[in-house]
Design an enzyme around this catalytic site. Structure first.
Site, PDB file in Angstrom:
ATOM      1  CG  ASN A   1      -0.217  -0.226   2.511  1.00 29.56           C
ATOM      2  OD1 ASN A   1       0.627   0.584   2.904  1.00 29.56           O
ATOM      3  ND2 ASN A   1      -0.484  -1.347   3.174  1.00 29.56           N
TER       4      ASN A   1
ATOM      5  CG  ASP B   1       2.121  -5.612   2.296  1.00 32.52           C
ATOM      6  OD1 ASP B   1       3.343  -5.797   2.471  1.00 32.52           O
ATOM      7  OD2 ASP B   1       1.574  -4.506   2.438  1.00 32.52           O
TER       8      ASP B   1
ATOM      9  CB  SER C   1      -4.587  -4.531  -8.125  1.00 32.31           C
ATOM     10  OG  SER C   1      -3.890  -3.336  -7.834  1.00 32.31           O
TER      11      SER C   1
ATOM     12  CE1 TYR D   1      -5.485  -1.685  -1.448  1.00 35.63           C
ATOM     13  CE2 TYR D   1      -3.833  -1.352  -3.144  1.00 35.63           C
ATOM     14  CZ  TYR D   1      -4.289  -1.136  -1.862  1.00 35.63           C
ATOM     15  OH  TYR D   1      -3.537  -0.378  -0.998  1.00 35.63           O
TER      16      TYR D   1
HETATM   17  N1  AR6 Z   1       1.808 -15.798  -2.577  1.00 32.88           N
HETATM   18  C1  AR6 Z   1       1.287 -15.432  -3.775  1.00 32.88           C
HETATM   19  N2  AR6 Z   1       0.126 -14.779  -3.897  1.00 32.88           N
HETATM   20  C2  AR6 Z   1      -0.553 -14.481  -2.772  1.00 32.88           C
HETATM   21  C3  AR6 Z   1      -0.089 -14.813  -1.480  1.00 32.88           C
HETATM   22  C4  AR6 Z   1       1.153 -15.507  -1.416  1.00 32.88           C
HETATM   23  N3  AR6 Z   1       1.692 -15.875  -0.244  1.00 32.88           N
HETATM   24  N4  AR6 Z   1      -0.992 -14.376  -0.569  1.00 32.88           N
HETATM   25  C5  AR6 Z   1      -1.992 -13.785  -1.264  1.00 32.88           C
HETATM   26  N5  AR6 Z   1      -1.736 -13.856  -2.580  1.00 32.88           N
HETATM   27  P1  AR6 Z   1      -3.624  -8.852  -2.002  1.00 32.88           P
HETATM   28  P2  AR6 Z   1      -3.867  -6.252  -3.403  1.00 32.88           P
HETATM   29  C6  AR6 Z   1      -2.520 -13.343  -3.727  1.00 32.88           C
HETATM   30  O1  AR6 Z   1      -4.910  -8.625  -1.292  1.00 32.88           O
HETATM   31  O2  AR6 Z   1      -5.179  -6.650  -3.966  1.00 32.88           O
HETATM   32  C7  AR6 Z   1      -2.619  -5.606   1.559  1.00 32.88           C
HETATM   33  O3  AR6 Z   1      -3.222  -5.462   2.806  1.00 32.88           O
HETATM   34  C8  AR6 Z   1      -4.003 -13.128  -3.524  1.00 32.88           C
HETATM   35  O4  AR6 Z   1      -4.701 -14.345  -3.689  1.00 32.88           O
HETATM   36  O5  AR6 Z   1      -2.475  -9.374  -1.221  1.00 32.88           O
HETATM   37  O6  AR6 Z   1      -2.844  -5.621  -4.306  1.00 32.88           O
HETATM   38  C9  AR6 Z   1      -1.651  -4.476   1.228  1.00 32.88           C
HETATM   39  O7  AR6 Z   1      -1.034  -3.976   2.384  1.00 32.88           O
HETATM   40  C10 AR6 Z   1      -4.291 -12.146  -4.668  1.00 32.88           C
HETATM   41  O8  AR6 Z   1      -4.498 -12.863  -5.886  1.00 32.88           O
HETATM   42  O9  AR6 Z   1      -3.081  -7.460  -2.697  1.00 32.88           O
HETATM   43  C11 AR6 Z   1      -2.529  -3.460   0.582  1.00 32.88           C
HETATM   44  O10 AR6 Z   1      -3.176  -2.658   1.549  1.00 32.88           O
HETATM   45  C12 AR6 Z   1      -3.009 -11.359  -4.807  1.00 32.88           C
HETATM   46  O11 AR6 Z   1      -2.029 -12.050  -4.026  1.00 32.88           O
HETATM   47  C13 AR6 Z   1      -3.556  -4.298  -0.136  1.00 32.88           C
HETATM   48  O12 AR6 Z   1      -3.616  -5.537   0.551  1.00 32.88           O
HETATM   49  C14 AR6 Z   1      -3.077  -9.923  -4.356  1.00 32.88           C
HETATM   50  O13 AR6 Z   1      -3.936  -9.810  -3.229  1.00 32.88           O
HETATM   51  C15 AR6 Z   1      -3.142  -4.595  -1.559  1.00 32.88           C
HETATM   52  O14 AR6 Z   1      -4.175  -5.276  -2.203  1.00 32.88           O
END
Ligand code: AR6
Length: 171
Positions: A22, A32, A115, A119
């Site tokens: 973020n 994250d 995202s 997101y």
């Molecule tokens: N390895 C690979 N992919 C993953 C993992 C992992 N260990 N864990 C989750 N994913 P998101 P965003 C996937 O929500 O939408 C955070 O709080 C998940 O299934 O992690 O960019 C940050 O601090 C999804 O397909 O990121 C920001 O505030 C993808 O990663 C916010 O979320 C992205 O999901 C960013 O949101």
């Protein structure tokens, strides 16, 4: 070489993994949270010193306890219906990450589906942008890995990779 695989990005043995952060680089849930948990507090400390990253931009830190050497933290857009510049901003997040990795001499890179979690970016549209950016930078890396957290997410990437169309970026 571009590959898509299922996996947990914190375990990838590449030069650099990309984090979906973020703007405050504060850590959070999703990928994250997983990256910061696995990497340890030194990475959060490095993020705190940097302090901020605009949407579409990227910063780099060491990787703490991870196998990867570095972490690029990029910020994708929050999906807001698609009329607020989201496609361009998501493309920028991938492109700035690739450019930063290239500038640092890193030869292999792994991305999560930026995202598409908290997101809310539609998964197929996001994968098309991710893969189109990958094609642009393919020659600059030994390996570009798209690491999908679920089998369903991987199927989306494979479908696009297996079709000859679909990797073009539609603004
Ligand atoms: N390895 C690979 N992919 C993953 C993992 C992992 N260990 N864990 C989750 N994913 P998101 P965003 C996937 O929500 O939408 C955070 O709080 C998940 O299934 O992690 O960019 C940050 O601090 C999804 O397909 O990121 C920001 O505030 C993808 O990663 C916010 O979320 C992205 O999901 C960013 O949101």
């Amino acid at each position: 070489m571009i590959i898509a695989k299922r996996g947990d990005i914190t375990r990838e043995d590449v030069d650099v993994i990309v984090n979906a952060a973020n703007e405050g680089l504060r850590g959070g849930g999703g990928v994250d949270g997983a990256i910061h948990r696995a990497a340890g507090s030194s990475v959060m400390e490095a993020c705190r010193k940097i302090g901020h990253c605009a949407t579409g931009d990227a910063v780099i830190t060491p990787a703490g306890k991870l196998k990867a050497r570095r972490i690029i933290h990029t910020v994708g857009p929050v999906w807001n219906g698609g009329k607020s510049g989201e496609p361009g901003l998501l493309r920028d997040a991938y492109r700035t990450s690739f450019r930063l990795a290239k500038r640092e001499g890193l030869r292999s890179i792994a991305f999560p589906a930026i995202s598409t979690g908290v997101y809310g970016y539609p998964k197929k549209e996001a994968a098309m942008i991710a893969l189109a950016a990958g094609r642009e930078f393919e020659e600059d890396f030994d390996e570009i890995r798209f690491v999908c957290f679920s089998v369903g997410d991987l199927a989306i990437y494979k479908d696009i990779l297996n079709s000859n169309t679909g990797v073009g970026f539609q603004p």
